[in-house]
Scaffold this motif. Structure first.
Motif, PDB file in Angstrom:
ATOM      1  N   TYR A 341       0.836  -1.216   0.000  1.00 39.11           N
ATOM      2  CA  TYR A 341       0.000   0.000   0.000  1.00 39.11           C
ATOM      3  C   TYR A 341       0.865   1.258   0.000  1.00 39.11           C
ATOM      4  O   TYR A 341       0.660   2.169  -0.821  1.00 39.11           O
ATOM      5  N   LEU A 342       1.828   1.318   0.914  1.00 40.98           N
ATOM      6  CA  LEU A 342       2.672   2.510   1.010  1.00 40.98           C
ATOM      7  C   LEU A 342       3.561   2.670  -0.218  1.00 40.98           C
ATOM      8  O   LEU A 342       3.826   3.793  -0.651  1.00 40.98           O
ATOM      9  N   SER A 343       4.002   1.560  -0.785  1.00 40.49           N
ATOM     10  CA  SER A 343       4.858   1.626  -1.979  1.00 40.49           C
ATOM     11  C   SER A 343       4.115   2.233  -3.164  1.00 40.49           C
ATOM     12  O   SER A 343       4.705   2.926  -3.999  1.00 40.49           O
ATOM     13  N   LYS A 344       2.805   1.980  -3.230  1.00 41.49           N
ATOM     14  CA  LYS A 344       2.000   2.556  -4.308  1.00 41.49           C
ATOM     15  C   LYS A 344       1.714   4.037  -4.062  1.00 41.49           C
ATOM     16  O   LYS A 344       1.612   4.822  -5.000  1.00 41.49           O
ATOM     17  N   LYS A 345       1.608   4.413  -2.792  1.00 42.58           N
ATOM     18  CA  LYS A 345       1.330   5.810  -2.459  1.00 42.58           C
ATOM     19  C   LYS A 345       2.601   6.659  -2.496  1.00 42.58           C
ATOM     20  O   LYS A 345       2.546   7.853  -2.809  1.00 42.58           O
ATOM     21  N   ILE A 346       3.725   6.043  -2.171  1.00 41.73           N
ATOM     22  CA  ILE A 346       4.997   6.762  -2.117  1.00 41.73           C
ATOM     23  C   ILE A 346       5.934   6.091  -3.120  1.00 41.73           C
ATOM     24  O   ILE A 346       6.768   5.263  -2.770  1.00 41.73           O
ATOM     25  N   THR A 347       5.783   6.452  -4.372  1.00 44.62           N
ATOM     26  CA  THR A 347       6.469   5.726  -5.453  1.00 44.62           C
ATOM     27  C   THR A 347       7.955   6.036  -5.553  1.00 44.62           C
ATOM     28  O   THR A 347       8.712   5.258  -6.140  1.00 44.62           O
ATOM     29  N   ASN A 348       8.389   7.150  -4.977  1.00 47.60           N
ATOM     30  CA  ASN A 348       9.801   7.535  -5.100  1.00 47.60           C
ATOM     31  C   ASN A 348      10.565   7.323  -3.802  1.00 47.60           C
ATOM     32  O   ASN A 348      11.594   7.945  -3.563  1.00 47.60           O
ATOM     33  N   PHE A 349      10.058   6.435  -2.975  1.00 49.05           N
ATOM     34  CA  PHE A 349      10.639   6.276  -1.644  1.00 49.05           C
ATOM     35  C   PHE A 349      10.606   4.804  -1.265  1.00 49.05           C
ATOM     36  O   PHE A 349       9.617   4.111  -1.471  1.00 49.05           O
ATOM     37  N   ALA A 350      11.699   4.306  -0.690  1.00 57.75           N
ATOM     38  CA  ALA A 350      11.790   2.888  -0.344  1.00 57.75           C
ATOM     39  C   ALA A 350      11.005   2.571   0.932  1.00 57.75           C
ATOM     40  O   ALA A 350      11.189   3.222   1.959  1.00 57.75           O
ATOM     41  N   VAL A 351      10.110   1.597   0.833  1.00 55.18           N
ATOM     42  CA  VAL A 351       9.379   1.082   1.985  1.00 55.18           C
ATOM     43  C   VAL A 351       9.855  -0.346   2.196  1.00 55.18           C
ATOM     44  O   VAL A 351       9.737  -1.188   1.306  1.00 55.18           O
ATOM     45  N   VAL A 352      10.403  -0.634   3.371  1.00 53.72           N
ATOM     46  CA  VAL A 352      11.087  -1.899   3.618  1.00 53.72           C
ATOM     47  C   VAL A 352      10.234  -2.836   4.470  1.00 53.72           C
ATOM     48  O   VAL A 352       9.682  -2.429   5.501  1.00 53.72           O
ATOM     49  N   LEU A 353      10.128  -4.087   4.046  1.00 53.01           N
ATOM     50  CA  LEU A 353       9.426  -5.113   4.811  1.00 53.01           C
ATOM     51  C   LEU A 353      10.379  -5.704   5.843  1.00 53.01           C
ATOM     52  O   LEU A 353      11.452  -6.201   5.497  1.00 53.01           O
ATOM     53  N   SER A 354       9.991  -5.662   7.106  1.00 57.34           N
ATOM     54  CA  SER A 354      10.832  -6.220   8.156  1.00 57.34           C
ATOM     55  C   SER A 354      10.950  -7.732   7.988  1.00 57.34           C
ATOM     56  O   SER A 354       9.964  -8.431   7.738  1.00 57.34           O
ATOM     57  N   THR A 355      12.154  -8.252   8.135  1.00 61.76           N
ATOM     58  CA  THR A 355      12.382  -9.696   8.045  1.00 61.76           C
ATOM     59  C   THR A 355      12.495 -10.336   9.431  1.00 61.76           C
ATOM     60  O   THR A 355      12.747 -11.537   9.541  1.00 61.76           O
ATOM     61  N   THR A 356      12.308  -9.544  10.473  1.00 61.50           N
ATOM     62  CA  THR A 356      12.383 -10.058  11.837  1.00 61.50           C
ATOM     63  C   THR A 356      11.090 -10.795  12.179  1.00 61.50           C
ATOM     64  O   THR A 356       9.998 -10.231  12.074  1.00 61.50           O
ATOM     65  N   ASN A 357      11.204 -12.047  12.576  1.00 60.43           N
ATOM     66  CA  ASN A 357      10.041 -12.823  13.010  1.00 60.43           C
ATOM     67  C   ASN A 357       9.743 -12.480  14.460  1.00 60.43           C
ATOM     68  O   ASN A 357      10.508 -12.814  15.363  1.00 60.43           O
TER      69      ASN A 357
END
Length: 364
Positions: A341-357
């Protein structure tokens, strides 16, 4: 981009006004006017997640669960909550939590579960009450259409599958301005009668400020007479849980196996299999025992949720299958959804998915 820019996107998806009263949502740590270097999205904010944010140069953590749930009287690092908050503050990392605001959103946690398991004809399981308001005002007949359009553009008049909805009744308004008045129609000090239209529109709570601003901007009068009332109607687009339909009925045991695989669940705790097939499915991410009655009343064949206690399973009473897939497991895909969702709204900015379980529950 500043933190508040990101918050606005998140509140457009899940207005914080619809979070539960017991919850603690919004910006929990940090300054909303700080510049954002990176956004890390997680289900829970723990020390290890803050470490990950530091490593990945993200100074804003968007978390589903709030790390601060009850009031903090001390920040000494004694508990995992205090240590997490202290580390975030020391490293200038902001933390935003969305939790039950997203639980209650139409395109939120429960919609994600429905889409994951392929449900159609979705509807809210527990529609929320007290989230619809009604504005009533009075306007000269010649200005009625202009005012209505302004209110509609601000978000008023939307009801289910309909928009531009209003009620209008014509009558005569009277007023007499004092020596300090500046009437648009008539003269100060003289009683004036004006053909007016009473306009009534409903709107969702979170757009109230926009609707009132539109009213004051479009209304021609110096003093605007209006009232806002909260309605008792249940809002069919806001609330906890969802009910949907499988395209084709499935054998109950086969569906449980499908659910286990699709939701990436190690095991499912469930009540007695009292139905040969299931088609209507109720879901509620997180702790859902409070909605067992609603799930039964909805006609669902099975209720998929988590955190059911021993005695909760007796509540099935042969009418429904209760399936506990685990708290973390029921909400695990939420962070993926928020990243998309955020990646589509903020197309010029990196949104990172946390890999921490962050799941605290382990299975052996």
């Amino acid at each position: 981009m500043i933190v508040n820019d990101v918050i606005k996107h998140l509140e457009a998806l899940a207005p914080l006004e619809y979070a539960e009263d017991f919850d603690n949502v919004g910006l929990l740590v940090g300054d909303k006017n700080s510049n954002v270097s990176g956004i890390l999205v997680t289900l829970d904010t723990l020390e290890s997640v803050v470490d990950e944010a530091i490593e990945k140069n993200c100074n804003l953590i968007v978390s589903f669960h709030p790390i601060i749930f009850k009031g903090l009287k001390k920040l000494t690092g004694k508990t995992y909550v205090e240590r997490t908050v202290l580390k975030a503050i020391k490293n200038d990392i902001a933390i935003f939590a969305i939790h039950t605001a997203l639980d209650n959103a139409l395109l939120g946690v429960n919609d994600i579960i429905c889409n994951t398991i392929g449900l159609k004809s979705k509807r809210i399981l527990l529609p929320k009450k007290g989230t619809i308001k009604k504005l009533t005002t009075y306007v000269p007949n010649e200005n009625t259409e202009t005012l209505r359009k302004a209110l509609f553009q601000a978000g008023a008049g939307n009801i289910g599958n309909y928009d531009n909805c209003s009620f209008n009744s014509e009558g005569i308004g009277t007023y007499k301005g004092n020596e300090n008045s500046n009437p648009t129609l008539g003269e100060k000090g003289k009683l004036h009668s004006e053909p007016e239209t009473q306009v009534s529109v409903t709107f969702n709570t979170h757009v109230e400020n926009k609707v009132l601003n539109a009213l004051f901007k479009a209304h021609p009068y110096e003093e605007v007479a209006f009232e806002v009332a909260t309605l008792d109607n249940y809002n069919q687009t806001i609330g906890m849980g969802m009910v949907g339909e499988l395209e084709v009925p499935q054998n109950s045991n086969d569906f449980l196996k499908f659910l286990k695989t699709t939701m990436n669940v190690s095991c499912i705790r469930h009540s007695e299999i009292t139905k040969t097939q299931v088609k209507t499915i109720a879901v509620l991410g997180g702790s859902g025992s409070f909605a067992i009655g609603a799930a039964k009343a909805s006609g669902a064949d099975i209720f998929v949720t988590s955190d059911l206690k021993y005695h909760d399973f007796f509540s099935a009473e042969g009418q429904i299958i209760l399936a506990d897939i685990g708290h973390y497991e029921s909400e695990q895909f939420t962070k993926n959804f928020l990243v998309d969702y955020l990646s589509k709204k903020i197309t010029n900015f990196a949104v990172v998915l946390s890999t921490t379980n962050t799941n605290p529950v382990k299975y052996s």
